[in-house]
Design an enzyme around this catalytic site. Sequence first.
Site, PDB file in Angstrom:
ATOM      1  N   HIS A 130       0.827  -1.211   0.000  1.00  0.00           N
ATOM      2  CA  HIS A 130       0.000   0.000   0.000  1.00  0.00           C
ATOM      3  C   HIS A 130       0.856   1.253   0.000  1.00  0.00           C
ATOM      4  O   HIS A 130       2.075   1.199   0.099  1.00  0.00           O
ATOM      5  CB  HIS A 130      -0.974   0.000   1.181  1.00  0.00           C
ATOM      6  CG  HIS A 130      -0.343  -0.095   2.539  1.00  0.00           C
ATOM      7  ND1 HIS A 130       0.364   0.931   3.121  1.00  0.00           N
ATOM      8  CD2 HIS A 130      -0.331  -1.114   3.436  1.00  0.00           C
ATOM      9  CE1 HIS A 130       0.765   0.562   4.322  1.00  0.00           C
ATOM     10  NE2 HIS A 130       0.368  -0.694   4.530  1.00  0.00           N
ATOM     11  N   CYS A 150       3.026  -4.830   6.544  1.00  0.00           N
ATOM     12  CA  CYS A 150       2.784  -4.639   5.115  1.00  0.00           C
ATOM     13  C   CYS A 150       4.015  -4.045   4.439  1.00  0.00           C
ATOM     14  O   CYS A 150       4.979  -3.662   5.094  1.00  0.00           O
ATOM     15  CB  CYS A 150       1.603  -3.685   4.898  1.00  0.00           C
ATOM     16  SG  CYS A 150       0.012  -4.378   5.373  1.00  0.00           S
TER      17      CYS A 150
END
EC number: 2.-.-.-
Length: 175
Positions: A130, A150
């Site tokens: 992301h 992430c």
Amino acid sequence: MKSLRNFALLIFILAATTSFKYLGTAGKDDFYVIIDKSDYELKVYDAANNWLVTYPVVFGSKDLGDKLVEGDRKTPEGTFHIVAKRPHAKWERFLSIDYPNAESYQKFNERKAQGIIPANAKIGGSIGIHGTWPHEEFAVDLYQNWTMGCVSTKNEYIDKLFDVLPVGTRVIIQR
């Protein structure tokens, strides 16, 4: 088929280097991604193993080791696939990967059996690629690991990846 791949390659290069948006239909096997944690890089390759583009990335913990348990802020290592793509209110766009997958569970269970992690530990989930918080792309420039596990890159780069990489694209995360 080869002309379709050449077209997809051309469109990807244009999307990676300009504000051009990918309008074609790439298949899940037309590209693959290698994320190298030790180099803080995300590289995209075409199906013929031609390198297309490299983007800087950051992770969760300063410890670049493999994810062990839920909440350790480490980024998992292994071979995954993009399973969903969606806009994200905080991080621009989100490319969800299939962590945990069978490989992840196997490593997790082996580590439990060896006593490396507690018997009551959980494996975690919701891992993806992301963007950053608005106006905080400096974290990528400064290699500041800030996520919960992430992979994060600049919003302009995640927009390009989001537009080009289809669901099903292979993602290899390594150290």
